[in-house]
Design an enzyme around this catalytic site. Structure first.
Site, mmCIF file in Angstrom:
data_model
loop_
_atom_site.group_PDB
_atom_site.id
_atom_site.type_symbol
_atom_site.label_atom_id
_atom_site.label_comp_id
_atom_site.label_asym_id
_atom_site.label_seq_id
_atom_site.Cartn_x
_atom_site.Cartn_y
_atom_site.Cartn_z
ATOM 1 N N PHE A 246 0.763 -1.169 -0.013
ATOM 2 C CA PHE A 246 0.022 0.101 0.070
ATOM 3 C C PHE A 246 0.977 1.132 -0.011
ATOM 4 O O PHE A 246 1.684 1.491 0.932
ATOM 5 C CB PHE A 246 -0.883 0.030 1.339
ATOM 6 C CG PHE A 246 -1.747 1.398 1.280
ATOM 7 C CD1 PHE A 246 -3.062 1.180 1.133
ATOM 8 C CD2 PHE A 246 -0.979 2.448 1.752
ATOM 9 C CE1 PHE A 246 -3.742 2.394 1.042
ATOM 10 C CE2 PHE A 246 -1.744 3.692 1.929
ATOM 11 C CZ PHE A 246 -3.175 3.504 1.592
ATOM 12 N N GLU A 247 0.979 1.955 -1.168
ATOM 13 C CA GLU A 247 1.641 3.333 -1.079
ATOM 14 C C GLU A 247 0.898 4.169 -1.737
ATOM 15 O O GLU A 247 0.352 3.810 -3.020
ATOM 16 C CB GLU A 247 2.916 3.144 -1.410
ATOM 17 C CG GLU A 247 3.265 2.795 -2.523
ATOM 18 C CD GLU A 247 4.977 2.409 -2.788
ATOM 19 O OE1 GLU A 247 5.640 2.827 -1.652
ATOM 20 O OE2 GLU A 247 5.333 2.260 -3.987
#
Length: 395
Positions: free
Chosen positions: A292-293
């Site tokens: 997740f980014e």
């Protein structure tokens, strides 16, 4: 006068139920994780237990300007980005359903899928059916994916044997090393992203639990944020023993690139996990879990990051060790960027097995508030968020 048997049975049942209710209220909390589990449980109170609302700052909400297609003039240059194989279709569909339901159905940002082989017609048809937004299907250039010419194959094979003996996961999978290198320093160079500034990375089989009603990309832009994360972990020190020594060489060669408001203390802390710091030769191994980014690609495209990636790439650790894009991105952000431009999206409920980010919010469904992992008790030791909060904060 004798009480009828049905009445006696009913009364007995009521007493039993009442006793069970009282026991449930006052019973001691069980520790199903087994003997010694308490030694792994966090000492700090998880801030996700506190009520969580939207982040402070400028927020932009859905409007007619976010309609699908060319009518969506409110969208900025951003995309949802996935590196995914054809055989991961089911997991990708599940992740898309979650994110479309909780966020993108309001904003209709495009999806950009990358693969080192062409996508199948089935993959294209089924993914497009999950969204009203545009879907783009891109092939990674051969020169971006292939093992670089300066990597010695014999040395690589010998190195993977050592890593396997140390139980470093995926060490013998060439494709995993290729993926880590591509995610670290090449994805943002793809021609399909030439006019795109922000991206939200989405992997197959991840879950999103909370309704998000504001445009996260505009939040990044309007509030001067470079990078957003949900989960912050310790890495396997056996996979990156020379990453920090090579970073120190880079610092010595390019002191001009180090930001004055950096997160060096977070990167080098040895109080919480001294064994990690020692095995990683001075690096705490704390990193943002990059499955997740949400990030601004202008940072990766900057000269400081390009110089850092090229230094690491030539050192060969993406193949001779198992340097992942997560520690590489995290070290770069911790050294080269203002730490206040990194944002914890505490309001975005997220799971990538076996870890969670689950806030206390009425907008969240399907995850247990404050739960960090559904795995073994020792996994609680892998949480590096307390160090980030200590040295940087919760902004």
């Amino acid at each position: 006068m004798a009480i009828a048997r049905p009445v006696r049975a009913l009364g007995f049942t009521a007493v039993v139920l009442w006793c069970f209710f009282v026991w449930q209220l006052f019973k001691p909390i069980a520790t199903p994780m087994g003997p010694g589990a308490s030694s792994f449980l966090p000492k700090e109170r998880d801030p996700n237990l506190d009520p969580t609302g939207e982040p402070e700052g400028v927020l932009t909400y859905a409007s007619e300007g976010y309609a699908p297609g060319p009518e969506g003039t409110a969208r900025i240059d951003a995309t949802l980005l996935a590196l995914v194989r054809n055989e991961e279709l089911d997991g990708m569909l599940q992740a898309m359903r979650d994110l479309e339901r909780t966020w993108n159905n309001k904003f209709n940002y495009p999806w950009t899928f990358f693969n080192d082989v062409p996508f199948s017609d089935e993959f294209k048809k089924k993914t497009q059916a999950e969204t009203k937004a545009e879907c783009r299907y891109e092939l990674i250039p051969k020169e971006h994916w292939d093992v670089p010419s300066w990597i010695n194959n014999d040395l690589f094979l010998e190195s993977t044997k050592i890593l396997k003996e140390q139980q470093v996961q995926y060490a013998d999978k060439v494709s995993y090393h290729q993926m880590c290198r591509w995610n670290s320093g090449l994805f943002y160079k793809h021609p399909a992203l030439a006019n795109t500034q922000y991206y939200w990375r989405v992997e197959p089989n991840v879950h999103f639990f909370c309704d998000v009603d504001y445009d996260v990309f505009r939040y990044m832009q309007d509030n001067n944020k470079t990078y957003g994360f949900t989960i912050n972990l310790y890495d396997s020190p056996e996979s990156i023993p020379t990453l920090w020594p090579e970073t120190e060489k880079f610092i010595a060669e390019h002191p001009e690139h180090i930001h004055e408001n950096n997160a060096m203390k977070w990167l080098t802390d040895k109080t919480r996990r001294p064994d990690h710091n020692e095995k990683a030769n001075g690096y705490s191994t704390c990193h943002f879990w990059s499955n997740f980014e949400i990030a601004d690609m202008n940072f990766w495209r900057s000269k400081p990051y390009e110089d850092y990636f090229n230094h690491l790439d030539r050192a060969g650790g993406f193949y001779y060790e198992r340097w992942g894009d997560a520690p590489v991105h995290s070290i770069a952000l911790g050294l080269l960027e203002d730490k206040n431009r990194v944002h914890w999206f505490r309001d975005i409920g997220y799971q990538h097995i076996p870890f969670f980010n689950c806030p206390n919010s009425p907008k969240c469904k399907g995850c247990e508030t404050g739960r960090f992992t559904d795995g073994e008790a020792w996994l609680h030791r892998e949480d590096c968020r307390p160090n980030w909060f200590k040295f940087v904060g919760m902004g």
